[in-house]
Design a protein around this motif. Sequence first.
Motif, PDB file in Angstrom:
ATOM      1  N   LEU A 106       0.807  -1.227   0.000  1.00  0.00           N
ATOM      2  CA  LEU A 106       0.000   0.000   0.000  1.00  0.00           C
ATOM      3  C   LEU A 106       0.838   1.275   0.000  1.00  0.00           C
ATOM      4  N   GLU A 107       1.815   1.333   0.908  1.00  0.00           N
ATOM      5  CA  GLU A 107       2.633   2.565   1.008  1.00  0.00           C
ATOM      6  C   GLU A 107       3.301   2.885  -0.323  1.00  0.00           C
ATOM      7  N   GLU A 108       3.793   1.832  -0.980  1.00  0.00           N
ATOM      8  CA  GLU A 108       4.509   2.051  -2.243  1.00  0.00           C
ATOM      9  C   GLU A 108       3.529   2.416  -3.355  1.00  0.00           C
ATOM     10  N   ASN A 109       2.356   1.789  -3.325  1.00  0.00           N
ATOM     11  CA  ASN A 109       1.315   2.116  -4.302  1.00  0.00           C
ATOM     12  C   ASN A 109       0.959   3.590  -4.158  1.00  0.00           C
ATOM     13  N   ILE A 110       0.831   4.051  -2.921  1.00  0.00           N
ATOM     14  CA  ILE A 110       0.502   5.453  -2.662  1.00  0.00           C
ATOM     15  C   ILE A 110       1.614   6.362  -3.194  1.00  0.00           C
ATOM     16  N   ARG A 111       2.869   5.997  -2.882  1.00  0.00           N
ATOM     17  CA  ARG A 111       4.005   6.848  -3.285  1.00  0.00           C
ATOM     18  C   ARG A 111       4.068   6.978  -4.811  1.00  0.00           C
ATOM     19  N   ILE A 112       3.992   5.840  -5.483  1.00  0.00           N
ATOM     20  CA  ILE A 112       4.088   5.834  -6.954  1.00  0.00           C
ATOM     21  C   ILE A 112       2.915   6.597  -7.571  1.00  0.00           C
ATOM     22  N   THR A 113       1.712   6.287  -7.066  1.00  0.00           N
ATOM     23  CA  THR A 113       0.507   6.899  -7.628  1.00  0.00           C
ATOM     24  C   THR A 113       0.518   8.416  -7.447  1.00  0.00           C
ATOM     25  N   ARG A 114       0.994   8.845  -6.277  1.00  0.00           N
ATOM     26  CA  ARG A 114       1.047  10.299  -6.003  1.00  0.00           C
ATOM     27  C   ARG A 114       1.952  11.005  -7.012  1.00  0.00           C
ATOM     28  N   GLN A 115       3.053  10.340  -7.367  1.00  0.00           N
ATOM     29  CA  GLN A 115       3.992  10.904  -8.362  1.00  0.00           C
ATOM     30  C   GLN A 115       3.276  11.118  -9.691  1.00  0.00           C
ATOM     31  N   ILE A 116       2.568  10.071 -10.122  1.00  0.00           N
ATOM     32  CA  ILE A 116       1.880  10.144 -11.431  1.00  0.00           C
ATOM     33  C   ILE A 116       0.781  11.196 -11.396  1.00  0.00           C
ATOM     34  N   LEU A 129      -8.761  -8.969  -2.518  1.00  0.00           N
ATOM     35  CA  LEU A 129      -9.864  -8.007  -2.619  1.00  0.00           C
ATOM     36  C   LEU A 129      -9.492  -6.701  -1.927  1.00  0.00           C
ATOM     37  N   VAL A 130     -10.085  -5.616  -2.438  1.00  0.00           N
ATOM     38  CA  VAL A 130      -9.792  -4.295  -1.907  1.00  0.00           C
ATOM     39  C   VAL A 130     -10.241  -4.184  -0.442  1.00  0.00           C
ATOM     40  N   ASP A 131      -9.491  -3.440   0.376  1.00  0.00           N
ATOM     41  CA  ASP A 131      -9.912  -3.138   1.748  1.00  0.00           C
ATOM     42  C   ASP A 131     -10.522  -1.732   1.725  1.00  0.00           C
ATOM     43  N   PRO A 132     -11.831  -1.603   1.936  1.00  0.00           N
ATOM     44  CA  PRO A 132     -12.507  -0.295   1.813  1.00  0.00           C
ATOM     45  C   PRO A 132     -11.873   0.821   2.644  1.00  0.00           C
ATOM     46  N   ASP A 133     -11.372   0.486   3.853  1.00  0.00           N
ATOM     47  CA  ASP A 133     -10.745   1.531   4.671  1.00  0.00           C
ATOM     48  C   ASP A 133      -9.430   1.987   4.053  1.00  0.00           C
ATOM     49  N   GLU A 134      -8.704   1.039   3.471  1.00  0.00           N
ATOM     50  CA  GLU A 134      -7.465   1.404   2.756  1.00  0.00           C
ATOM     51  C   GLU A 134      -7.810   2.308   1.570  1.00  0.00           C
ATOM     52  N   ALA A 135      -8.934   2.012   0.920  1.00  0.00           N
ATOM     53  CA  ALA A 135      -9.352   2.786  -0.256  1.00  0.00           C
ATOM     54  C   ALA A 135      -9.568   4.244   0.121  1.00  0.00           C
ATOM     55  N   THR A 158     -15.206   6.668  -0.739  1.00  0.00           N
ATOM     56  CA  THR A 158     -14.357   7.453  -1.653  1.00  0.00           C
ATOM     57  C   THR A 158     -15.147   8.507  -2.430  1.00  0.00           C
ATOM     58  N   GLN A 159     -16.453   8.227  -2.662  1.00  0.00           N
ATOM     59  CA  GLN A 159     -17.284   9.151  -3.452  1.00  0.00           C
ATOM     60  C   GLN A 159     -16.658   9.452  -4.825  1.00  0.00           C
ATOM     61  N   LEU A 160     -15.967   8.479  -5.406  1.00  0.00           N
ATOM     62  CA  LEU A 160     -15.351   8.655  -6.730  1.00  0.00           C
ATOM     63  C   LEU A 160     -16.029   7.750  -7.755  1.00  0.00           C
ATOM     64  N   ARG A 178      -8.189   5.915   2.598  1.00  0.00           N
ATOM     65  CA  ARG A 178      -6.890   6.528   2.837  1.00  0.00           C
ATOM     66  C   ARG A 178      -6.162   6.770   1.516  1.00  0.00           C
ATOM     67  N   PHE A 179      -6.253   5.753   0.632  1.00  0.00           N
ATOM     68  CA  PHE A 179      -5.528   5.812  -0.652  1.00  0.00           C
ATOM     69  C   PHE A 179      -5.958   7.026  -1.469  1.00  0.00           C
ATOM     70  N   VAL A 180      -7.273   7.211  -1.622  1.00  0.00           N
ATOM     71  CA  VAL A 180      -7.734   8.313  -2.483  1.00  0.00           C
ATOM     72  C   VAL A 180      -7.446   9.660  -1.841  1.00  0.00           C
ATOM     73  N   THR A 181      -7.500   9.720  -0.519  1.00  0.00           N
ATOM     74  CA  THR A 181      -7.204  10.981   0.161  1.00  0.00           C
ATOM     75  C   THR A 181      -5.747  11.366  -0.055  1.00  0.00           C
ATOM     76  N   GLU A 182      -4.850  10.366   0.089  1.00  0.00           N
ATOM     77  CA  GLU A 182      -3.411  10.670   0.013  1.00  0.00           C
ATOM     78  C   GLU A 182      -2.891  10.788  -1.412  1.00  0.00           C
ATOM     79  N   THR A 183      -3.640  10.241  -2.384  1.00  0.00           N
ATOM     80  CA  THR A 183      -3.127  10.291  -3.763  1.00  0.00           C
ATOM     81  C   THR A 183      -3.871  11.286  -4.639  1.00  0.00           C
ATOM     82  N   GLN A 184      -5.139  11.606  -4.269  1.00  0.00           N
ATOM     83  CA  GLN A 184      -5.987  12.492  -5.076  1.00  0.00           C
ATOM     84  C   GLN A 184      -6.269  11.921  -6.479  1.00  0.00           C
TER      85      GLN A 184
END
Length: 311
Positions: A116-126, A158-164, A207-209, A166-172
């Motif tokens: 997760l942490e790495e997914n967030i880091r990479i995604t934030r860059q993109i 399967l996706v963890d909704p709580d992680e989702a 996520t409301q996305l 956090r993920f969208v908040t931190e990556t936008q």
Amino acid sequence: PYAKTKDILSKAHNEGYGVGAFNVNDLEFIQAIVKAAVMENSPAIIEASEGALKYAGDGDVEKGAFILADMVRRYADAVSVPISLHLDHGHDLKHIMAAIKAGFTSVMIDASDKPLEENIRITRQIVEVAHAAGVAVEAELGRLMGIEDNVASAESVLVDPDEAKRFVTETQVDFLAPAVGTSHGAFKFKGEAKIDYERISKVKELTQLPLVLHGASGVPAQWVELAEKYGADLSGAKGVPDEVLQEAVKRGINKVNTDTDLRIAFLAGLRKHLAENPKEFDPRKYFGEAKDFVTEVVRDRMKMLGSSGKA
Ligand SMILES: O=C(COP(=O)(O)O)N(O)CCCCOP(=O)(O)O
Ligand SMILES: [Ca+2]
Ligand code: NA
Ligand SMILES: [Zn+2]
């Protein structure tokens, strides 16, 4: 007209319907999808994987991106329905940059095989680079079964909704693809074709996305049977039933990735034409019937997802 994926998906998200994201590698599939969108008065997302960019550019990803983007833009600008172009399963920054330079209006960064942490880091860059260029970003959480990200995962994660959340908040990111039990290709389920509806609803709420469903092809029996009638071997093929997809859309899926169904329709049309016309050697004729079958399967999907009439 050539449109932004984000505008197409915001409308679908607000009005609660699904939009097909149809994979292409060539001219014929682009023509078939645009024709279907016009006939259905439906928006359409055309998407190309990194493999498609390589194929269109004969090995040169950047050339392929520009060739596909030019074709899509020209066909889209000649019709009244909105059509966008999206990079599917981007893994390599170079390929994502090529798509952005070529004018794709959205890109997927798929780092879902990473922690997760790495997914967030990479995604934030993109996201930073893409948003600077006015391009929307899709990312994925969890893992589809089967070969995905060149990682053969025996089980889907399967996706963890709580992680989702956090993920969208931190990556936008603009859209999220939660893994909910589907997989790519024509052989999706051993037993019952089921996906985790509750998980979709939870991710939507948190996520409301606009949400994306990967591995969403239905593998319709009529097309499989037609391809097999003319020599294909697709035994064991099984996809996501229409009613399952319609429930997923009700719970918040808005982008419905569809590649396998188009491949099978094209295959059926090609095999049928070649079998019935042994003297034919004009590719415009045999690819012609094949692409007409793709148009038909895309129209069926637009009707089923509720995007028909929504252009
Ligand atoms: O989620 C989907 C579609 O899934 P589907 O197989 O159910 O149509 N996709 O993302 C399409 C996958 C494209 C295949 O990639 P390559 O070009 O590398 O072969
Ligand atoms: Ca992935
Ligand atoms: Na995608
Ligand atoms: Zn996918």
